[in-house]
Design a protein around this motif. Structure first.
Motif, PDB file in Angstrom:
ATOM      1  N   ILE A  39       0.754  -1.228  -0.021  1.00 54.29           N
ATOM      2  CA  ILE A  39       0.020   0.104  -0.052  1.00 54.29           C
ATOM      3  C   ILE A  39       0.951   1.538   0.046  1.00 54.29           C
ATOM      4  CG2 ILE A  39      -1.623   1.219   1.267  1.00 54.29           C
ATOM      5  CD1 ILE A  39      -2.894  -1.120  -0.030  1.00 54.29           C
ATOM      6  N   ALA A  40       1.885   1.160   0.740  1.00 52.64           N
ATOM      7  CA  ALA A  40       2.832   2.468   0.939  1.00 52.64           C
ATOM      8  C   ALA A  40       3.780   2.411  -0.664  1.00 52.64           C
ATOM      9  CB  ALA A  40       3.743   2.239   1.931  1.00 52.64           C
ATOM     10  N   ASN A  41       3.685   1.723  -1.303  1.00 55.04           N
ATOM     11  CA  ASN A  41       4.437   1.748  -2.458  1.00 55.04           C
ATOM     12  C   ASN A  41       3.842   1.333  -3.806  1.00 55.04           C
ATOM     13  OD1 ASN A  41       7.336   1.914  -1.660  1.00 55.04           O
ATOM     14  ND2 ASN A  41       6.664   0.301  -0.373  1.00 55.04           N
ATOM     15  N   LEU A  42       2.507   1.718  -3.750  1.00 54.78           N
ATOM     16  CA  LEU A  42       1.517   1.507  -4.623  1.00 54.78           C
ATOM     17  C   LEU A  42       2.049   2.191  -5.876  1.00 54.78           C
ATOM     18  CD1 LEU A  42      -1.975   2.346  -3.466  1.00 54.78           C
ATOM     19  CD2 LEU A  42      -1.270   0.159  -4.408  1.00 54.78           C
ATOM     20  N   ASN A  43       2.721   3.448  -5.852  1.00 54.36           N
ATOM     21  CA  ASN A  43       3.116   4.182  -6.952  1.00 54.36           C
ATOM     22  C   ASN A  43       4.040   3.386  -7.825  1.00 54.36           C
ATOM     23  OD1 ASN A  43       4.756   4.402  -4.879  1.00 54.36           O
ATOM     24  ND2 ASN A  43       5.090   6.664  -5.371  1.00 54.36           N
ATOM     25  N   GLN A  44       4.693   2.432  -7.108  1.00 52.49           N
ATOM     26  CA  GLN A  44       5.666   1.783  -7.914  1.00 52.49           C
ATOM     27  C   GLN A  44       5.324   0.462  -8.628  1.00 52.49           C
ATOM     28  OE1 GLN A  44       9.277   0.691  -5.280  1.00 52.49           O
ATOM     29  NE2 GLN A  44       9.152   3.120  -4.313  1.00 52.49           N
ATOM     30  N   TYR A  45       4.027   0.179  -8.413  1.00 49.08           N
ATOM     31  CA  TYR A  45       3.368  -0.965  -9.172  1.00 49.08           C
ATOM     32  C   TYR A  45       3.175  -0.374 -10.680  1.00 49.08           C
ATOM     33  CZ  TYR A  45      -0.046  -4.009 -10.742  1.00 49.08           C
ATOM     34  OH  TYR A  45      -0.836  -5.327 -11.570  1.00 49.08           O
ATOM     35  N   THR A  46       3.388  -1.295 -11.595  1.00 47.53           N
ATOM     36  CA  THR A  46       3.141  -0.962 -12.900  1.00 47.53           C
ATOM     37  C   THR A  46       2.036  -1.496 -13.385  1.00 47.53           C
ATOM     38  OG1 THR A  46       5.411  -1.236 -13.223  1.00 47.53           O
ATOM     39  CG2 THR A  46       4.033  -0.844 -15.401  1.00 47.53           C
TER      40      THR A  46
ATOM     41  N   ALA B  90      -3.681   6.262   1.428  1.00 43.01           N
ATOM     42  CA  ALA B  90      -2.030   5.834   1.943  1.00 43.01           C
ATOM     43  C   ALA B  90      -1.052   6.593   0.985  1.00 43.01           C
ATOM     44  CB  ALA B  90      -2.090   4.358   1.752  1.00 43.01           C
ATOM     45  N   VAL B  91      -1.216   6.738  -0.129  1.00 46.11           N
ATOM     46  CA  VAL B  91      -0.250   7.530  -0.873  1.00 46.11           C
ATOM     47  C   VAL B  91       0.020   8.896  -0.340  1.00 46.11           C
ATOM     48  CG1 VAL B  91       0.522   8.146  -3.171  1.00 46.11           C
ATOM     49  CG2 VAL B  91      -0.466   5.941  -2.868  1.00 46.11           C
ATOM     50  N   MET B  92      -1.147   9.465  -0.296  1.00 50.25           N
ATOM     51  CA  MET B  92      -1.192  10.805   0.403  1.00 50.25           C
ATOM     52  C   MET B  92      -0.345  10.883   1.783  1.00 50.25           C
ATOM     53  SD  MET B  92      -4.262  13.373   0.384  1.00 50.25           S
ATOM     54  CE  MET B  92      -4.834  12.977   2.163  1.00 50.25           C
TER      55      MET B  92
END
Lengths: 160, 256
Positions: A39-46, B90-92
């Protein structure tokens, strides 16, 4: 990626965690930590890549950095210690399943992990290579050796 | 030799057993297996293995009623508690944490998310205890200044326990990050030069825990939480020795 998709994969994570951490409490902690990191690294999931493989990669890395030592410590305790009980096969398993479990636990970690990813989780050789941070050729040779070793451990004739 | 008769490689046989072979190649393998029963028998044995493994671990892959709640780790910061912890939130939180200099794990407050205190403690021991010239920032000669300074930075009263009864004297201390905020590391050494470190960090909860041990290589750590602070004593000493030192620290940390 939605939260629901991650929740749907919790059972798969739970099974993988049990292979990495035979102790149920550690396995459960590992699942939780993997979820939080995901969840904390969602932005790294492609988007478009396999979410399950991505989650397994996080789990495996977390296990290697944090849990491996813990598991070893307990497994390495003297046989009279109550802690060794947790690495014993499940009471409800058949005699055969207990044999297979014991044989599987005697395999080197890398072999057991590959067998589990491919056989239980249905990962492709390519995805297993990404998860284990190795070449596809390495996945294949580990799988080959894992099966051979497992048959040897189970006392089956191996001619190859 | 035609392609159909080319011997199968081990890898191809495994791929076939695992159902990972391209459809075009499957018939080729099947033809080979008909002509080579010994290979067919090996594949059958692998498949039996596969089944046995699946039967064992399959049952662990179960869905539990609490699964959906597992992604919702309750935030402890009251401001953040009002935010729904959906994935974008969570990203926020992560971005907010980065902006405010706080690590996400601290905000989420789950012990599983942060590097655990015992690991931070053993790492600090390994990094600083071996330093010859600069093991500390402030030496024991300025002990009063040291504890006042660290106490101010931690926002909690800091005591440098007297461990002379165990054979250790204070070397000094330094400010270190613990869970992303200011923490303190005190260092002690015995007459032979053997060192111990005591790490102090703030905890979000004012709870109290038992003494717990953790090993990392040769470094043993004993840690506990009490009244808003986490404590961890690390050293390359026996657990028994560490236990008596920790008892001594614990006693001296209790408010008079």
């Amino acid at each position: 990626m939605s939260r629901e998709q991650v929740v749907e994969l919790i059972p798969a994570l739970r099974a993988f965690a049990r292979i990495l951490c035979p102790q149920p409490e550690n396995a459960d902690d590992l699942v939780q930590e993997t979820l939080i990191k995901a969840i904390a690294n969602l932005n790294q999931y492609t988007e478009g890549t396999r979410l399950k493989s991505w989650l397994f990669t996080i789990m495996r890395n977390t296990f290697n950095t944090r849990y491996r030592k813990r598991e070893r410590e307990v497994i390495g305790l003297p046989p009279d210690s109550t802690n060794t009980l947790v690495t014993q096969p499940d009471q409800e398993w058949s005699a055969r399943a207990k044999e297979v479990y014991s044989a599987l636990m005697r395999l080197p970690d890398q072999y057991r992990e590959i067998l589990v990813l491919i056989v239980i989780q249905g990962e492709s050789y390519e995805d297993a290579a990404v998860i284990c941070d190795c070449a596809v050729g390495t996945v294949k040779s580990r799988l080959n050796r894992a099966r051979q070793r497992l048959r040897e451990e189970l006392g089956e004739a191996v001619e190859d | 030799m035609s392609d159909a008769l080319r011997p199968m490689t081990e890898n191809e046989l495994h791929a076939y057993a695992d159902g990972q072979m391209a459809a075009d190649d499957v018939s080729r393998v099947e033809a080979w297996l008909t002509a080579h029963p010994e290979d067919a028998a090996r594949i059958a044995a692998w498949r039996i293995q596969n089944e046995a493994i699946r039967d064992m671990f399959g049952p662990y892959a179960k869905t539990l009623p609490e699964d959906a709640a597992r992604l919702k780790t309750p935030p402890r910061n009251p401001l953040l508690a009002r935010l729904p912890l959906r994935a974008p939130a969570a990203v926020m939180l992560f971005a907010l944490g980065t902006a405010t200099g706080l690590a996400l794990p601290s905000l989420l407050g789950s012990p599983a998310t942060a590097t655990p205190i015992f690991e931070q403690a053993s790492d600090a021991y390994r990094i600083y205890a071996r330093e010859v010239r600069h093991p500390v920032e402030v030496w024991a000669g300025e002990k009063d200044h040291l504890v006042a300074w660290l106490g101010k930075r931690l926002g909690e009263r800091v005591v440098a326990p007297d461990l002379t009864a165990s054979g250790y004297t204070l070397v000094g201390g330094r400010l270190v990050p613990v869970d992303g905020v200011a923490g303190a590391l005190l260092m002690y050494e015995d007459k032979s030069g053997k060192r111990l470190t005591l790490l102090l960090g703030r905890t979000p909860k004012k709870n109290e825990t038992a003494f717990q041990f953790a090993s990392s290589g040769a470094v043993e750590t004993l840690y506990w939480m009490d009244n808003g602070l986490a404590y961890a004593v690390s050293g390359e000493v026996s657990r028994q020795a560490l236990r008596s030192i920790a008892d001594e620290c614990y006693r001296q940390f209790q408010p008079a």
